[in-house]
Design a protein around this motif. Structure first.
Motif, short mmCIF file in Angstrom:
data_model
loop_
_atom_site.label_atom_id
_atom_site.label_comp_id
_atom_site.label_asym_id
_atom_site.label_seq_id
_atom_site.Cartn_x
_atom_site.Cartn_y
_atom_site.Cartn_z
N VAL A 1 -71.95 35.41 -9.61
CA VAL A 1 -71.43 34.13 -9.11
C VAL A 1 -72.42 33.00 -9.30
N ILE A 2 -73.66 33.19 -8.83
CA ILE A 2 -74.64 32.11 -8.78
C ILE A 2 -75.29 31.84 -10.12
N LEU A 3 -75.71 32.90 -10.80
CA LEU A 3 -76.49 32.71 -12.03
C LEU A 3 -75.64 32.67 -13.30
N CYS A 4 -74.55 33.45 -13.32
CA CYS A 4 -73.73 33.53 -14.54
C CYS A 4 -72.54 32.58 -14.50
N GLY A 5 -72.05 32.26 -13.33
CA GLY A 5 -70.87 31.41 -13.23
C GLY A 5 -69.59 32.13 -13.63
N VAL A 6 -69.66 33.45 -13.83
CA VAL A 6 -68.51 34.28 -14.17
C VAL A 6 -68.59 35.52 -13.30
N PHE A 7 -67.50 35.88 -12.63
CA PHE A 7 -67.57 37.01 -11.71
C PHE A 7 -66.29 37.84 -11.77
N HIS A 8 -66.45 39.13 -11.42
CA HIS A 8 -65.30 40.03 -11.34
C HIS A 8 -64.41 39.54 -10.20
N GLY A 9 -63.14 39.28 -10.51
CA GLY A 9 -62.26 38.68 -9.52
C GLY A 9 -61.62 39.66 -8.56
N ASP A 10 -61.75 40.97 -8.80
CA ASP A 10 -61.09 41.95 -7.94
C ASP A 10 -61.98 43.19 -7.78
N PRO A 11 -63.16 43.03 -7.14
CA PRO A 11 -64.12 44.15 -7.07
C PRO A 11 -63.82 45.12 -5.93
N HIS A 12 -62.53 45.56 -5.81
CA HIS A 12 -62.22 46.53 -4.77
C HIS A 12 -62.72 47.91 -5.17
N SER A 13 -62.68 48.85 -4.25
CA SER A 13 -63.33 50.14 -4.46
C SER A 13 -62.77 50.90 -5.67
N GLY A 14 -61.48 50.68 -6.00
CA GLY A 14 -60.91 51.35 -7.17
C GLY A 14 -61.48 50.86 -8.48
N ARG B 1 -81.31 35.30 -1.15
CA ARG B 1 -82.42 34.35 -1.16
C ARG B 1 -83.16 34.30 -2.50
N PRO B 2 -83.63 35.44 -3.08
CA PRO B 2 -84.33 35.35 -4.37
C PRO B 2 -83.42 34.89 -5.52
N ILE B 3 -82.12 35.21 -5.43
CA ILE B 3 -81.17 34.77 -6.46
C ILE B 3 -81.02 33.26 -6.41
N ILE B 4 -80.94 32.71 -5.20
CA ILE B 4 -80.86 31.26 -5.03
C ILE B 4 -82.12 30.59 -5.56
N ALA B 5 -83.28 31.20 -5.30
CA ALA B 5 -84.54 30.63 -5.80
C ALA B 5 -84.55 30.59 -7.33
N THR B 6 -84.02 31.64 -7.96
CA THR B 6 -83.93 31.67 -9.43
C THR B 6 -83.01 30.57 -9.94
N PHE B 7 -81.88 30.39 -9.26
CA PHE B 7 -80.94 29.34 -9.66
C PHE B 7 -81.58 27.96 -9.56
N LEU B 8 -82.26 27.70 -8.44
CA LEU B 8 -82.89 26.39 -8.24
C LEU B 8 -83.99 26.14 -9.28
N GLN B 9 -84.72 27.19 -9.60
CA GLN B 9 -85.79 27.03 -10.58
C GLN B 9 -85.25 26.70 -11.96
N SER B 10 -84.12 27.31 -12.32
CA SER B 10 -83.57 27.09 -13.66
C SER B 10 -82.71 25.85 -13.76
N ASN B 11 -82.16 25.35 -12.62
CA ASN B 11 -81.26 24.20 -12.66
C ASN B 11 -81.85 22.93 -12.08
N VAL B 12 -82.67 23.06 -11.04
CA VAL B 12 -83.25 21.87 -10.41
C VAL B 12 -84.62 21.56 -10.99
N MET B 13 -85.41 22.62 -11.26
CA MET B 13 -86.75 22.43 -11.81
C MET B 13 -86.91 23.23 -13.11
N PRO B 14 -86.12 22.94 -14.12
CA PRO B 14 -86.15 23.75 -15.34
C PRO B 14 -87.42 23.53 -16.15
#
Length: 560
Positions: A284-297, A431-444
């Motif tokens: 969701v955060i880093l790729c902007g593409v996510f599995h839309g139905d990640p149920h157990s099946g 938290r670390p995923i958000i830090a990676t996003f901020l580093q690559s998008n806010v402070m690239p």
């Protein structure tokens, strides 16, 4: 009122839908959905009010039979039920709970029909596959899967689209479009949701699932995205054995989430839960593409400790701006900042201008403090997203429809993670995923090549600007060109100004009537003057009634 096209197939299908509604006890809704015209006059006696019908005890009692009825209606209505099961912002909880069973209870197509479809799409399939398991591995409303063995000994999964499914769905969508047009004219429906926009999104999503080659592309995309992190994987596609009707892919052996929760020790469960939630949040955060139905099946846990995602028919996408809003949402929840949560909602959606801000704040505060357990970090982001949408809709703030899929996917992913480890900490993983996003998008960290590319791009745009600017200015001076200007919320302000101007005009008219009546009541003696005298009294009464009406309207507006 909707105008139905004179198409025999559409009318026949609409009549069939109305008949199935009646047979299953939902006949009282037929009139409210605009389907009564297809039945004999006087057959039904309905409430004629959709809002009242949905709140009736009869509807609550019959809801448990709704999955059976939707399955009888076919794949389009099964998908509609699944779509509504993810709309707790507009559908009561007892309805969403009943519709969740549609995820699993679908009648399979006979294996003989599957073989016929394989023969049509892969003429040499009997030489390609040495064995195909007749019992389906999984059954969905549009397609079903079978395990097979290739000639080289590899085990694969064949996903086959059910016969005639496209024609049925397209016909049903035409009928649904007429129902939606009818419902869009009902005031109580408009207050609840933008039904035409919601239907457009539903129709678009279901049509994308027609083409299995689109799913194959999604699988390849996720293989590329997930491979680097080492947290998850997707099956390999056998491209030469795949097309829009058939998808052949690698069979990934593993255990289900439920089996992992029952058989693995505590240490392994905690690691698997962390990996799964980490892999989803990264999508969701880093790729902007996510599995839309990640149920157990659709999730398997391999012997190598990998998370395997299956079934990519539903894929969601968000842009970096939406990702930033989500991060702000996480931060607001972590800091118990209700004001920030409100601001995030307003930035995502748009106000219709009828919001009581104090009530909105109180409802948002209630959502935040009821849905979280800050001492353990057990914040349920999926429920928060749905709750935020529901409260915003209630207070006249329309949220983007794409949040629906994101909220549903988050809710499912969090539920699966907690099946494995009930104490998994969402915020700690995020938290670390958000830090990676901020580093690559806010402070690239900009490379020389990227900087050079940006300079050349700016130079190109400036050249176009200065070459086109004289022509544009010349066109404006001659009145040939205009600058379109749209300011959000101006429609609301315009409506208020219109009402204010109308009230001023009415007040002037009433004042004139009062003045005229006073003059007429003081007219002199004589037959004509007597008539004028009494007319003045009538005019006075009319002006007083108009004044009372004006005060009543103003009082009601102030009270709202």
């Amino acid at each position: 009122m909707a105008i139905w096209q004179r198409n025999d197939a559409v009318r026949k299908r609409a009549r069939e839908i109305a008949g199935i509604f009646i047979k299953n006890g939902f006949g009282f809704l037929v009139k409210d959905l605009g389907l009564r015209r297809f039945l004999a006059f006087g057959v039904l006696h309905g409430a004629g009010n959709l809002e009242r019908a949905l709140k009736s005890e009869e509807f609550r009692r019959l809801v448990q039979r709704m999955p059976v009825m939707l399955e009888e209606l076919g794949p389009t209505f099964i998908k509609l039920g699944q779509f509504l099961s993810s709309r707790p912002d507009i559908v009561p909880e007892f309805v969403t709970d009943a519709l969740k069973s549609l995820q699993e209870q679908v009648t399979p197509v006979a294996f003989e029909q599957i073989e016929q479809l394989l023969a049509e799409n892969l003429p040499d399939y009997k030489n390609i596959f040495t064995y195909i398991e007749p019992q389906p591995l999984g059954v969905a409303s549009i397609a079903q899967t079978h395990v097979a063995t290739l000639a080289d000994g590899r085990t694969v999964v064949i996903k086959v689209r059910k016969p005639e499914v496209i024609n049925k769905i397209e016909l049903d969508l035409r009928v649904m479009q007429k129902i939606v047009t009818f419902l869009a004219d009902q005031p109580e429906v408009n207050k609840l949701m933008d039904i035409e926009n919601s239907f457009a999104i539903f129709a678009h999503s279901i049509k994308k699932e027609f083409d299995l080659s689109v799913e194959a592309g999604n699988i390849q995309l996720f293989r590329n995205l997930l491979a680097g992190a080492g947290l998850a994987r997707a099956p390999r596609v056998e491209w030469e054995l795949s097309n829009e009707n058939v998808l052949t892919m690698e069979y990934i052996e593993g255990i289900s989430i439920e089996q992992a929760a029952e058989t693995q020790n505590t240490v392994v469960r905690k690691e698997l839960s962390r990996k799964f939630l980490d892999s989803f949040i990264r999508q969701v955060i880093l790729c902007g593409v996510f599995h839309g139905d990640p149920h157990s099946g659709n999730i398997r846990l391999t012997k190598a400790g990998e998370i395997a995602y299956l079934d990519f028919g539903i894929v969601g996408r968000i842009d970096s701006r939406m990702a930033e809003r989500l991060i702000e949402n996480f931060t607001a929840i972590q800091n118990s900042d209700v004001d920030k949560l409100m601001n995030v909602a307003l930035e995502m959606g748009h106000s219709t201008g009828e919001t009581n801000w104090q009530n909105y704040y109180e409802d948002m505060a209630g959502l935040m403090f009821v849905s979280q357990n800050m001492s353990q970090g057990n914040v349920e982001i999926g429920k928060m997203i749905f709750g935020m949408m529901h409260i915003s809709q209630k207070h006249g703030i329309r949220m983007p429809e794409r949040l629906l899929l994101l909220g549903k996917a988050f809710a499912i992913a969090e539920g699966n993670a907690r099946k494995i480890d009930p104490d998994v900490n969402f915020l700690e993983i995020a938290r670390p995923i958000i830090a990676t996003f901020l580093q690559s998008n806010v402070m690239p960290q900009v490379s020389e090549a990227a900087m050079l590319g940006n300079v050349l791009d700016v130079k190109k745009k400036l050249r176009i600007l200065f070459s086109e600017l004289p022509t544009f200015i010349s066109g404006m001076t001659r009145g040939e060109k205009k600058i379109p200007l749209s300011i959000s919320g101006m429609d609301f302000i315009g409506d208020k100004l219109d009402k204010s101007i109308n009230r001023i005009a009415y007040s002037l008219v009433i004042s004139s009537m009062l003045l005229t009546s006073a003059i007429m009541m003081h007219s002199g003696a004589g037959p004509l003057q007597t008539k004028i005298h009494y007319t003045g009294y009538y005019l006075l009464i009319a002006s007083l009634l108009g004044t009372v009406y004006m005060f009543f309207k103003i009082f009601r507006q102030v009270k709202r």
